[in-house]
Motif scaffolding. Structure first.
Motif, PDB file in Angstrom:
ATOM      1  N   HIS A 172       2.635   1.623  -5.466  1.00 48.12           N
ATOM      2  CA  HIS A 172       2.728   3.392  -4.328  1.00 48.12           C
ATOM      3  C   HIS A 172       2.173   2.766  -3.179  1.00 48.12           C
ATOM      4  O   HIS A 172       1.319   2.011  -2.758  1.00 48.12           O
ATOM      5  CB  HIS A 172       1.018   3.640  -4.787  1.00 48.12           C
ATOM      6  CG  HIS A 172       0.617   5.008  -3.972  1.00 48.12           C
ATOM      7  ND1 HIS A 172      -0.486   4.603  -3.360  1.00 48.12           N
ATOM      8  CD2 HIS A 172       1.841   5.865  -3.090  1.00 48.12           C
ATOM      9  CE1 HIS A 172      -0.272   5.865  -2.886  1.00 48.12           C
ATOM     10  NE2 HIS A 172       0.619   6.300  -2.288  1.00 48.12           N
ATOM     11  N   GLU A 173       3.005   2.295  -2.124  1.00 51.64           N
ATOM     12  CA  GLU A 173       2.936   2.392  -0.919  1.00 51.64           C
ATOM     13  C   GLU A 173       1.658   2.850  -0.091  1.00 51.64           C
ATOM     14  O   GLU A 173       1.230   1.694   0.764  1.00 51.64           O
ATOM     15  CB  GLU A 173       4.830   1.665  -0.305  1.00 51.64           C
ATOM     16  CG  GLU A 173       4.915   1.476  -0.994  1.00 51.64           C
ATOM     17  CD  GLU A 173       6.822   1.353  -0.565  1.00 51.64           C
ATOM     18  OE1 GLU A 173       6.863   2.959   0.036  1.00 51.64           O
ATOM     19  OE2 GLU A 173       7.171   0.598  -0.390  1.00 51.64           O
ATOM     20  N   GLY A 174       1.984   4.088  -0.152  1.00 53.50           N
ATOM     21  CA  GLY A 174       1.200   4.702   1.210  1.00 53.50           C
ATOM     22  C   GLY A 174       2.170   5.196   1.778  1.00 53.50           C
ATOM     23  O   GLY A 174       3.580   5.073   1.704  1.00 53.50           O
ATOM     24  N   GLU A 229       1.520  -0.583   7.582  1.00 55.67           N
ATOM     25  CA  GLU A 229       1.710  -1.971   7.735  1.00 55.67           C
ATOM     26  C   GLU A 229       2.323  -2.672   6.644  1.00 55.67           C
ATOM     27  O   GLU A 229       3.767  -1.741   5.842  1.00 55.67           O
ATOM     28  CB  GLU A 229       0.742  -2.513   6.505  1.00 55.67           C
ATOM     29  CG  GLU A 229      -0.874  -2.882   7.323  1.00 55.67           C
ATOM     30  CD  GLU A 229      -1.340  -3.131   7.918  1.00 55.67           C
ATOM     31  OE1 GLU A 229      -0.211  -4.192   8.724  1.00 55.67           O
ATOM     32  OE2 GLU A 229      -2.266  -3.498   8.845  1.00 55.67           O
ATOM     33  N   PRO A 230       3.658  -3.520   6.760  1.00 51.15           N
ATOM     34  CA  PRO A 230       4.691  -3.933   5.954  1.00 51.15           C
ATOM     35  C   PRO A 230       3.724  -4.606   5.179  1.00 51.15           C
ATOM     36  O   PRO A 230       3.172  -5.065   4.820  1.00 51.15           O
ATOM     37  CB  PRO A 230       5.630  -6.016   6.316  1.00 51.15           C
ATOM     38  CG  PRO A 230       4.360  -5.996   7.721  1.00 51.15           C
ATOM     39  CD  PRO A 230       3.170  -4.582   7.711  1.00 51.15           C
ATOM     40  N   ILE A 231       4.365  -4.371   3.831  1.00 54.33           N
ATOM     41  CA  ILE A 231       3.709  -4.417   2.261  1.00 54.33           C
ATOM     42  C   ILE A 231       4.609  -6.029   2.013  1.00 54.33           C
ATOM     43  O   ILE A 231       5.343  -6.116   2.368  1.00 54.33           O
ATOM     44  CB  ILE A 231       5.415  -3.600   0.988  1.00 54.33           C
ATOM     45  CG1 ILE A 231       4.225  -2.741   1.606  1.00 54.33           C
ATOM     46  CG2 ILE A 231       4.621  -4.039  -0.182  1.00 54.33           C
ATOM     47  CD1 ILE A 231       3.421  -1.249   1.087  1.00 54.33           C
ATOM     48  N   VAL A 232       3.604  -6.365   0.935  1.00 50.75           N
ATOM     49  CA  VAL A 232       3.997  -7.859   0.768  1.00 50.75           C
ATOM     50  C   VAL A 232       3.805  -8.312  -0.872  1.00 50.75           C
ATOM     51  O   VAL A 232       2.443  -8.206  -1.092  1.00 50.75           O
ATOM     52  CB  VAL A 232       2.522  -8.453   1.365  1.00 50.75           C
ATOM     53  CG1 VAL A 232       3.287 -10.487   1.289  1.00 50.75           C
ATOM     54  CG2 VAL A 232       2.933  -8.403   2.803  1.00 50.75           C
ATOM     55  N   PRO A 233       5.400  -7.754  -1.466  1.00 47.11           N
ATOM     56  CA  PRO A 233       5.019  -7.090  -2.381  1.00 47.11           C
ATOM     57  C   PRO A 233       4.480  -8.875  -3.911  1.00 47.11           C
ATOM     58  O   PRO A 233       3.957  -8.601  -5.010  1.00 47.11           O
ATOM     59  CB  PRO A 233       6.925  -7.542  -3.002  1.00 47.11           C
ATOM     60  CG  PRO A 233       7.405  -7.877  -2.357  1.00 47.11           C
ATOM     61  CD  PRO A 233       6.397  -7.743  -0.947  1.00 47.11           C
ATOM     62  N   SER A 249       8.227 -13.177   1.058  1.00 42.83           N
ATOM     63  CA  SER A 249       9.301 -11.944   1.752  1.00 42.83           C
ATOM     64  C   SER A 249       8.136 -10.951   1.913  1.00 42.83           C
ATOM     65  O   SER A 249       7.104 -10.380   0.981  1.00 42.83           O
ATOM     66  CB  SER A 249      10.141 -11.320   1.387  1.00 42.83           C
ATOM     67  OG  SER A 249      10.112 -10.576   0.034  1.00 42.83           O
ATOM     68  N   SER A 250       8.121  -9.507   3.457  1.00 42.45           N
ATOM     69  CA  SER A 250       7.435  -9.001   3.358  1.00 42.45           C
ATOM     70  C   SER A 250       8.800  -7.621   2.837  1.00 42.45           C
ATOM     71  O   SER A 250       9.545  -7.594   2.556  1.00 42.45           O
ATOM     72  CB  SER A 250       7.061  -8.977   4.464  1.00 42.45           C
ATOM     73  OG  SER A 250       7.555  -8.774   5.342  1.00 42.45           O
ATOM     74  N   HIS A 251       8.195  -6.466   2.803  1.00 48.18           N
ATOM     75  CA  HIS A 251       9.287  -5.586   3.267  1.00 48.18           C
ATOM     76  C   HIS A 251       8.697  -4.103   4.212  1.00 48.18           C
ATOM     77  O   HIS A 251       7.388  -3.648   3.980  1.00 48.18           O
ATOM     78  CB  HIS A 251       8.663  -4.543   1.516  1.00 48.18           C
ATOM     79  CG  HIS A 251       9.743  -3.696   1.446  1.00 48.18           C
ATOM     80  ND1 HIS A 251      11.039  -3.702   0.751  1.00 48.18           N
ATOM     81  CD2 HIS A 251       9.720  -2.107   1.285  1.00 48.18           C
ATOM     82  CE1 HIS A 251      11.662  -2.339   1.142  1.00 48.18           C
ATOM     83  NE2 HIS A 251      11.255  -1.395   0.962  1.00 48.18           N
ATOM     84  N   GLN A 252       9.267  -4.004   5.487  1.00 48.24           N
ATOM     85  CA  GLN A 252       8.393  -3.634   6.857  1.00 48.24           C
ATOM     86  C   GLN A 252       9.232  -1.923   6.283  1.00 48.24           C
ATOM     87  O   GLN A 252      10.208  -1.706   5.556  1.00 48.24           O
ATOM     88  CB  GLN A 252       9.432  -3.663   7.576  1.00 48.24           C
ATOM     89  CG  GLN A 252       9.418  -3.654   8.742  1.00 48.24           C
ATOM     90  CD  GLN A 252       7.606  -4.561   9.668  1.00 48.24           C
ATOM     91  OE1 GLN A 252       7.599  -5.288   9.429  1.00 48.24           O
ATOM     92  NE2 GLN A 252       6.901  -3.045   9.897  1.00 48.24           N
ATOM     93  N   HIS A 253       7.642  -1.812   6.888  1.00 46.79           N
ATOM     94  CA  HIS A 253       8.462  -0.195   7.088  1.00 46.79           C
ATOM     95  C   HIS A 253       9.513   0.462   8.100  1.00 46.79           C
ATOM     96  O   HIS A 253       9.307  -0.485   9.287  1.00 46.79           O
ATOM     97  CB  HIS A 253       6.552   0.618   7.372  1.00 46.79           C
ATOM     98  CG  HIS A 253       5.971   0.941   6.449  1.00 46.79           C
ATOM     99  ND1 HIS A 253       5.803   2.519   5.207  1.00 46.79           N
ATOM    100  CD2 HIS A 253       5.506  -0.622   5.854  1.00 46.79           C
ATOM    101  CE1 HIS A 253       5.133   1.810   4.223  1.00 46.79           C
ATOM    102  NE2 HIS A 253       4.555   0.767   4.436  1.00 46.79           N
ATOM    103  N   ASP A 254      10.037   0.988   8.262  1.00 46.04           N
ATOM    104  CA  ASP A 254      10.910   1.323   8.893  1.00 46.04           C
ATOM    105  C   ASP A 254      11.077   3.757   8.929  1.00 46.04           C
ATOM    106  O   ASP A 254      10.699   3.903   7.804  1.00 46.04           O
ATOM    107  CB  ASP A 254      12.602   1.265   8.475  1.00 46.04           C
ATOM    108  CG  ASP A 254      13.277  -0.493   8.792  1.00 46.04           C
ATOM    109  OD1 ASP A 254      11.857  -0.495   9.928  1.00 46.04           O
ATOM    110  OD2 ASP A 254      13.942  -0.333   7.985  1.00 46.04           O
TER     111      ASP A 254
END
Length: 366
Positions: free
Chosen positions: A42-44, A74-78, A279-284
């Motif tokens: 759950h990213e937010g 924030e970018p997600i850091v899985p 790797s991170s997962h960036q919000h767009d």
């Protein structure tokens, strides 16, 4: 604010690393990660300024420091989320204070609830209670009756009265069966239009997705009460209890993806020798004129290149003469000494395991 769905959260499967499938990984380490990497995160939600500036959200939420819920982007850091949830534990010290611990590579990290709240930039004092139940009566029997988190909660009548709820239906159909609602079971349709927006914002960034969104969980009703009454709410307590609950529930989503990025930054700042290549997962932002956005596009960058420095403040522990009922740093010096000893003892037990993890986490140098 467009409502997120379970379809959104299932997309996190596309970027959760499969550590258990790394070639050459030991079966022991693989089993350690496998139950966690098969979860959803759950990213937010990222909340647009136009949304939180409407219907008194900004003013009322800021009064009780709930503005943290619309200031998260924030970018997600899985990989960090995976490592965190694979090992996180929540314990209580001899004075009743919550302590959250986890291990990253060979470092065993222990934080008090107040420190955890500071790092995530969320409130860590005020009314504290945790329950997954719907009925408002569950708040009373779920609260702590002694210790630092003992809270005098509002009654169900207090909550209903302050939220100005009006019963719109007395029966509800569940699995083709008609069920009579009791007065302590609140439906979301009973909220005013303004309050419905508050509920959506809190639900998206505190509770997550899934479940029955047509009714109001008891803790969410309590949070809305605190917003209206301008009562401080211990969000850190709720976060830690929910993290503990999610860790213990095999099918639960892993909550607080964006908030945990702040914890990652703290770990990297405090332990710069740790391997940070992942790797991170960036919000767009979504297209068109929507007012929120969710993480959607992978952006494979290194941790430190994708994340800015954490503005973390070291707080001074109060002396005995400075301690008050409103301060959650009581006995912190004693607690810190205890956690240091705990770390020393735990490092011995985790030494060989830490070496194995380090081999899994480390990137080959070019």
């Amino acid at each position: 604010m467009p409502k997120a769905t379970t379809t959104d959260i299932s997309l996190t499967k596309s970027y959760i690393p499969k550590v258990s499938k790394i070639p050459g990984i030991s079966p022991t380490i693989a089993q350690f990660y496998k139950p966690i990497e098969n979860r959803n995160i759950h990213e937010g939600r990222v909340v647009d300024q136009a949304y939180y500036k409407s219907n008194n959200i900004e003013r009322l939420f800021t009064n009780i420091r709930f503005n943290c819920l619309f200031q998260i982007n924030e970018p997600i850091v899985p990989r960090f989320i995976l490592d965190f949830y694979s090992q996180v534990t929540v314990q209580t010290d001899e004075y009743g204070y919550l302590v959250i611990s986890f291990m990253i590579q060979h470092e065993f990290i222990t934080l008090t609830l107040a420190q955890f709240g500071q790092i995530l930039k969320i409130p860590y004092n005020g009314q504290a209670v945790f329950t997954n139940e719907w009925d408002l009566a569950s708040l009373e029997y779920s609260r702590e009756t002694e210790g630092p988190y003992c809270t005098d909660l509002p009654t169900p009548d207090d909550i209903r009265r302050l939220l100005e709820l009006e019963r719109v239906m007395v029966d509800r159909t569940i699995k083709s069966q008609t069920v009579s609602l009791n007065p302590n079971q609140i439906l979301t349709k009973e909220l005013s239009p303004d309050m419905k927006q508050w509920e959506e914002l809190i639900r998206e960034n505190v509770f997550g997705l899934g479940g029955h969104r047509d009714h109001l969980p008891a803790c969410l009703a309590h949070m809305l009460y605190c917003v209206v009454a301008e009562e401080q709410y211990n969000l850190a307590y709720f976060f830690v209890k929910r993290i503990q609950c999610a860790r213990a529930t095999p099918t639960a989503n892993l909550p607080y993806g964006m908030f945990l990025t702040r914890l990652y930054r703290h770990v990297m700042e405090m332990y710069p020798h740790l391997d940070n290549g992942t790797s991170s997962h960036q919000h767009d932002d979504d297209d068109d004129d929507v007012e929120t956005s969710r993480a959607s596009t992978p952006s494979p960058t290194t941790y430190l290149n994708s994340l800015g420095p954490l503005n973390y403040q070291n707080y001074q522990m109060p002396s005995a003469s400075e301690q008050t009922d409103e301060t959650l740093f009581e006995r912190q010096t004693t607690l810190l000494n205890q956690t240091q000893q705990m770390c020393k003892e735990m490092r011995g037990g985790f030494k060989s395991f830490g070496k194995a993890l380090k081999g899994v986490f480390s990137k080959k140098k070019k």
